[in-house]
Design an enzyme around this catalytic site. Structure first.
Site, mmCIF file in Angstrom:
data_model
loop_
_atom_site.group_PDB
_atom_site.id
_atom_site.type_symbol
_atom_site.label_atom_id
_atom_site.label_comp_id
_atom_site.label_asym_id
_atom_site.label_seq_id
_atom_site.Cartn_x
_atom_site.Cartn_y
_atom_site.Cartn_z
ATOM 1 N N TRP A 190 9.489 27.607 -16.975
ATOM 2 C CA TRP A 190 9.167 28.343 -15.746
ATOM 3 C C TRP A 190 9.660 29.775 -15.800
ATOM 4 O O TRP A 190 9.004 30.686 -15.296
ATOM 5 C CB TRP A 190 9.707 27.602 -14.526
ATOM 6 C CG TRP A 190 9.055 26.260 -14.350
ATOM 7 C CD1 TRP A 190 9.658 25.038 -14.383
ATOM 8 C CD2 TRP A 190 7.655 25.989 -14.125
ATOM 9 N NE1 TRP A 190 8.726 24.036 -14.197
ATOM 10 C CE2 TRP A 190 7.500 24.591 -14.037
ATOM 11 C CE3 TRP A 190 6.519 26.802 -13.996
ATOM 12 C CZ2 TRP A 190 6.255 23.980 -13.822
ATOM 13 C CZ3 TRP A 190 5.288 26.200 -13.776
ATOM 14 C CH2 TRP A 190 5.170 24.812 -13.696
ATOM 15 N N ASP A 243 14.021 31.654 -8.619
ATOM 16 C CA ASP A 243 13.077 30.562 -8.387
ATOM 17 C C ASP A 243 13.895 29.302 -8.087
ATOM 18 O O ASP A 243 14.593 28.789 -8.961
ATOM 19 C CB ASP A 243 12.214 30.384 -9.644
ATOM 20 C CG ASP A 243 11.241 29.203 -9.549
ATOM 21 O OD1 ASP A 243 11.265 28.485 -8.528
ATOM 22 O OD2 ASP A 243 10.459 29.031 -10.498
ATOM 23 N N LYS A 246 8.525 20.037 -4.309
ATOM 24 C CA LYS A 246 9.558 19.289 -5.019
ATOM 25 C C LYS A 246 10.573 18.706 -4.035
ATOM 26 O O LYS A 246 10.938 17.559 -4.141
ATOM 27 C CB LYS A 246 10.283 20.203 -6.024
ATOM 28 C CG LYS A 246 9.352 21.047 -6.898
ATOM 29 C CD LYS A 246 8.988 20.387 -8.205
ATOM 30 C CE LYS A 246 7.763 20.974 -8.877
ATOM 31 N NZ LYS A 246 7.901 22.311 -9.424
#
Ligand SMILES: *Cc1c(COP(=O)(O)O)cnc(C)c1O
Length: 374
Positions: free
Chosen positions: A102, A171, A195
């Site tokens: 990511w 993030d 999530k």
């Protein structure tokens, strides 16, 4: 059909109480005779829902006054671009810490948009199994970027890099509200909700007001929808927001509050993760893939002894056979979505806020039995 324990990395399990409330309100929300799915986002019934969701984010995360809380679409992946388009505008240069997929995708997107990317640290040398220690960042960077919890690799920062006056961007997609966090240490935080907070469809952005540029200051070609100012000036209602997802998000936030807020949920998460890591560390059949001091409370990848091999075809085939057998047998026992990511192999248990300690105990009991039989 009985409910399963769902260890999916995302979208992932939601608190049962929240799902039940949603079900109860499905046909008639609050005497309106409509589902929230069917409502105008500008209606009297809907406005309090989004306002309450924002107020709850502010309350649970202790968001300082000078930060905006935004609900946008496009997922975490769109933030990779928006961060660059809105923040990478002065020197068009940013620092990224590379801790896995990511973080790499975010850096690639910034580069794609013409921002010069300095990778100031990386844990690539050990397949991203740890978080590099970056004490202090200096330089003419527009921002410093980190991925705070690495969903695929199973790592998490146990410190916040000191960046002085350079805004720190993080993030938090897979660890948002799993722990207490000092928002004032960051210039911008974002998290795709699917999530740990809600179904897919909304991304939470928390950004310091002075970092929101005027439209003409954004990188050339930035679409209106990709300007933070568009969403900030319109209370996240510039266009139709993902209404139903925000409604569920609000319910999840109230559920977190009942668990004792960020501090309370963190204690539960530590208890769950410790139960699983303690078992992994004491087992000679399984082992965790991450280093102590960098371990995620949310995503726990693990391998079996069949993964330690010479790379021969026979050994690889045996490893695959055992992994497949584990995932299949676990699913038959009501423990689903345990297949590991292909970049790490083995298995991965995502144990987000909504996963119960009972679920983790059921997983460990299954793992013990599987180890004895294999
Ligand atoms: C899942 C994930 C993303 C991507 O989110 P999308 O909403 O699918 O774009 C980004 N960062 C992290 C850390 C993630 O776990």
């Amino acid at each position: 059909m009985a409910r399963v324990y769902n260890f999916s990395a995302g979208p992932s399990c939601l608190p049962e109480e929240v799902l039940q409330e949603c079900a109860a309100e499905m046909m008639d929300y609050n005497g309106t005779g409509q589902s929230v799915m069917e409502m105008s986002h500008r209606s009297k019934a809907y406005e309090p829902i989004i306002q309450d969701a924002e107020a709850m984010v502010r309350k649970l995360m202790n968001v300082p006054e000078n930060y905006k809380v935004l609900f946008v679409q496009g997922g975490g992946s769109t933030q990779f671009a928006m961060v660059a388009q809105n923040l990478g505008i002065r020197n068009k240069k940013a620092a990224y810490i590379e801790t896995g997929v990511w973080a790499k995708k975010a850096a690639a997107e910034a580069k794609h948009l013409g921002v010069a990317v300095d990778v100031i640290a990386s844990s690539k040398d050990k397949n991203y199994s740890y978080i590099p220690k970056v004490e202090k960042v200096e330089g003419d960077y527009d921002y410093v970027y980190i991925c705070f919890n690495n969903t695929i690799m199973g790592t998490h920062y146990e410190y916040i890099p000191e960046t002085g006056s350079i805004p720190l961007v993080a993030d938090l997609s897979s660890c948002i509200l799993s722990e207490e966090i000092d928002v004032s240490k960051f210039g911008l935080i974002f998290a795709g909700a699917q999530k740990n907070l809600a179904p897919a469809g909304v991304t939470l952005v928390i950004v310091r007001e002075d970092l929101i540029p005027e439209p003409e200051a954004c990188l050339p070609g930035t679409p209106t929808m990709s300007m933070y100012k568009t969403h900030a000036d319109n209370d996240s209602m510039y266009n139709t927001p993902p209404c139903y997802t925000i409604y569920v998000l609000g319910k999840v936030l109230h559920w977190i509050e009942k668990k004792g807020g960020a501090a309370g949920i963190h204690r539960l998460n530590v208890e769950k993760a410790k139960y699983l890591y303690d078992f992994l560390d004491s087992s000679d059949f399984y082992h965790a893939t991450t280093e102590v001091g960098s371990r995620s409370l949310m995503n726990v990848p693990f391998l079996t002894k069949y993964s330690d091999h010479d790379g021969s075809e026979a050994a690889l085939a045996k490893e695959k056979e055992i992994n497949d057998k584990f995932v299949k047998a676990a699913a038959a026992a009501g423990l689903v979505n345990l297949k590991g990511h292909r970049l790490v192999g083995g298995m991965r248990a995502s144990i987000y806020n909504a996963m119960t300690l009972d679920g983790v105990k059921a997983l460990v009991a299954f793992m013990k039995k599987f180890a004895e039989e294999n």
